[in-house]
Motif scaffolding. Structure first.
Motif, short mmCIF file in Angstrom:
data_model
loop_
_atom_site.label_atom_id
_atom_site.label_comp_id
_atom_site.label_asym_id
_atom_site.label_seq_id
_atom_site.Cartn_x
_atom_site.Cartn_y
_atom_site.Cartn_z
N ILE A 1 -0.39 1.22 7.03
CA ILE A 1 -1.50 0.59 6.31
C ILE A 1 -2.75 1.46 6.43
O ILE A 1 -3.47 1.68 5.46
CB ILE A 1 -1.79 -0.83 6.86
N LEU A 2 -2.98 1.96 7.62
CA LEU A 2 -4.18 2.76 7.87
C LEU A 2 -4.19 4.04 7.02
O LEU A 2 -5.15 4.33 6.32
CB LEU A 2 -4.27 3.11 9.36
N GLY B 1 -3.35 3.05 3.08
CA GLY B 1 -4.30 2.10 2.49
C GLY B 1 -5.74 2.51 2.71
O GLY B 1 -6.46 2.87 1.78
N ALA B 2 -6.17 2.45 3.97
CA ALA B 2 -7.59 2.64 4.26
C ALA B 2 -8.02 4.10 4.14
O ALA B 2 -9.11 4.41 3.68
CB ALA B 2 -7.92 2.11 5.66
N PHE C 1 0.82 -1.20 0.00
CA PHE C 1 0.00 0.00 0.00
C PHE C 1 0.85 1.25 0.00
O PHE C 1 0.57 2.22 -0.69
CB PHE C 1 -0.95 0.01 1.20
#
Lengths: 324, 362
Positions: free
Chosen positions: B334-335, B338-339, B288
């Motif tokens: 990642i947070l 990505g999210a 990501f």
């Protein structure tokens, strides 16, 4: 004969103990997935809840404050998940994965910084834990064969969270299928546009679902660290959040079956300890790993559609964008 | 909404997200009463400051490149493969089986066979979820998670009951002979002292180039991207989505299994329990952060290599900080990349268009 009965009661007793966190996490996931939000992050919330509960209980000496802290931690995680998946319309799976790592990293890191015991929280005792409750007449009925024994061993003598978990199942069924809120919740997971058209806020409903999710999974986390065990240790959720997710799929997102599947997975877990090293007629020795993997293998087979079909709520995983 | 200029979309936005992740990480370190800047200094020293530290950084980077590419390749086809951890683990079985079968043979012969054999095992472990997704409609995210757990149980059984030689106490396979192992770079370059970085590192670099070529320069790669962006259109254009899903997942598994070549073939020289140790999961963050592009994947893998090796040093020097801080950073990356990757998009677009009145003139 008598010893068999004792054996079975003991296995069923530990089945109940092992199933409780699964039931709570599974119901938690049920609310959010029914509302259209995929929750891979159950595992992380369970872990964060367990840590917060143990830490708070160790510091304040009250299991109840610990329980509140566990719920609080799960609420914060749910809040981040909601922010990412409802407000910013991000990918819910990625957000869930991130939350699982966040919990794994933060609990160990903060645990070490605060308590300096290699990630463990201090040993809890007395009021710092939820202790077994003896139900009325349990001791008196103990001598009654079969029924008395079952009542004493199996039904009485659990902590309060266990009873809460079992009560939560019919309550969830009632909320979901008998109340207006439940109808809307299911609708927002299947067809959020219809809900929006009816003048009900999709965002608000989904956040409400996430809050219920957090409360349930937070209680589940607290169960792990301050009811079942006497303190937090590293990664103590040990994949239970994922098993709960598997159970949820297995139960096809329905509360009643969810209870049964969680009890089945709990039973497998309980049996695993008993059969270690035992040789059975015909099949011989069953490797522990085979039993460990069984819940996952069963779920894969189910998902593949070989034993019934698991269809998720339709809008599950899709962020809702209002038309302009 | 006004689209971002290309440079902002490709470079600025991802960079801001990463910075945000590290800022939050820094705040957490600050919150427990440690100095984040001092921590960064120690980490950089641990990662680059001396030969074996640098070697370890490259060793971790090797793992993360493969895992990151595995996640990226699948993601280009619209598949979220959370299973590199299990695929690498099962890949280890292929590596050790061929290694033990040819134990004592020169590595120049065994190394390519390890790649093929390990790759085949990893491919199989990823192919099954791919098949289930393509033919039976079960979601690859869930099945790859489940397959990670099944891999743990299966490998645990195989290592402790089947591969463990008699008379050995710890759960591990028989060792490979020195000549059969993938040679470590310290045998050629003294700088790396006693670090485990080995020839697999160059394989990782080749993999980066190969995946770039595959995804952006071939018909196959075009089909992969078409499938990921719009499966309906891809199908309409005559691409068999089912076939593509299975092929891409299997290839993703091959990439993940190269983690096993690095560890089983090059570092431990035997199959031990849980040797993947989270590298497969780091791949998710790497993919990501690197936006699935080999250049980005390479750089983020290096960054995580620095974090992991530097984190080791950090745990030594600053007792208040454990290595788990790295997992926290990984989660934040990642947070945020990505999210919540698009969180800053709207404000950034507003900011950039305001400074360029010409585009806002309509």
């Amino acid at each position: 004969m008598e010893s068999y009965l004792v054996d079975i009661t003991l296995i069923l007793d530990s089945t109940v103990r092992l199933a409780v966190p699964l039931i709570l996490a599974c119901l938690a996931g049920l609310y959010s997935e029914r509302a259209g939000i995929v929750d891979i992050g159950l595992e992380g919330k369970l872990l964060a809840g367990a840590f917060a509960a143990a830490a708070m209980s160790a510091v304040t000496g009250s299991a109840w404050l610990g329980l509140l802290a566990g719920i609080g931690a799960a609420l914060i995680f749910s809040g981040i998940h909601g922010l990412a998946s409802i407000n910013f319309k991000g990918n819910q799976t990625i957000s869930g994965v991130a939350l699982n790592f966040l919990a794994a990293g933060l609990t160990t890191f903060l645990g070490q910084s605060w308590f300096k015991r290699g990630g463990y929280t201090p040993q809890l005792s007395g009021d710092q834990r939820f202790n077994p409750i003896t139900l009325p007449f349990a001791n008196e009925l103990r001598e009654v064969p079969v029924i008395g024994q079952i009542y004493y061993e199996l039904i009485s003598g659990h902590n309060i969270i266990t009873y809460v978990a079992f009560i939560a199942v019919p309550v969830t069924a009632w909320v979901l299928f008998r109340t207006r809120f439940g109808l809307r919740l299911r609708a927002v997971g299947e067809n959020p546009k219809a809900i929006d058209t009816a003048g009900i806020s999709v965002t608000r409903l989904r956040y409400q679902a996430l809050i219920i999710t957090a409360v349930l999974v937070g209680i589940g986390g607290a169960y792990l660290s301050i009811a079942q065990s006497a303190g937090f240790n590293n990664n103590m959720s040990a994949g239970r959040g994922y098993i709960a997710l598997a159970a949820l799929i297995f139960a096809k997102w329905r509360p009643g079956p969810a209870l049964l599947v969680c009890l089945m997975f709990g039973f497998l877990d309980a049996v695993q300890f008993r059969i270690q090293g035992q040789v059975f007629p015909i099949i011989g020795e069953v490797p522990v790993q085979a039993i460990q993997a069984l819940p996952y293998i069963l779920t894969v087979i189910l998902l593949a559609g070989f034993i019934g079909r698991a269809v998720a709520p339709k809008a599950s995983g899709i962020p809702y964008t209002k038309e302009r | 909404m006004t689209p971002l200029p290309r440079w902002a979309d490709v470079v600025l936005l991802p960079l801001l997200n990463v910075v945000l992740a590290f800022l939050v990480g820094g705040l957490i370190v600050l919150a427990v009463g440690q100095n984040p800047l001092q921590a960064v200094g120690i980490m950089l020293y641990g990662a680059f400051g001396y030969g074996s530290g640098f070697g370890y950084t490259l060793y971790y980077t090797t793992d993360f490149i493969f895992a990151g590419l595995a996640v990226s390749l699948a993601y280009h086809a619209g598949l979220f493969n959370i299973g590199p951890e299990g695929q690498a683990y099962v890949g280890g079985l292929g590596v050790i089986l061929i290694g033990l079968a040819l134990n004592g043979t020169h590595w120049a012969i065994v190394f390519p066979l390890m790649i093929i054999c390990g790759g085949a095992f990893g491919a199989l472990w990823a192919f099954v979820p791919g098949y289930l997704q393509a033919k039976r409609g079960s979601h690859v995210v869930i099945t790859t998670i489940l397959f990670n757990f099944i891999a743990t149980s299966m490998m645990g059984f195989l290592i402790s009951r089947v591969l463990k030689p008699a008379g050995v106490n710890s759960d591990e396979s028989a060792p490979l002979e020195a000549i059969t192992r993938v040679p470590q770079l310290r045998t050629f370059i003294e700088l790396f002292k006693n670090s485990p970085v080995n020839l697999t590192f160059f394989l990782a670099i080749i993999a980066l180039v190969f995946i770039y070529w595959l995804i952006w320069r071939t018909k196959f790669g075009y089909a992969v991207r078409a499938l990921g962006q719009n499966p309906v259109a891809a199908n309409y254009a005559g691409i068999s989505n089912q076939k593509m899903i299975m092929i891409v997942m299997a290839m993703s598994g091959v990439l993940a299994a190269m983690v096993a070549v690095n560890n089983v073939g090059g570092v431990q020289g035997r199959l031990i329990l849980n040797f993947v140790n989270g590298a497969g999961f780091v791949g998710i963050a790497v993919a990501f952060m690197g936006r699935g592009h080999p250049v980005g994947v390479g750089l983020s893998a290096l960054l995580f290599g620095i974090l992991y090796q530097g984190g080791q040093e950090l745990a030594f020097q600053m007792p208040g900080i454990t290595r788990e801080m790295i997992v926290t950073i990984q989660a934040l990356v990642i947070l945020f990349t990505g999210a919540m990757g698009d969180m800053l998009r709207a404000p950034l677009a507003r900011l950039l268009t305001r400074s360029e009145p010409a585009t806002g003139a309509k």
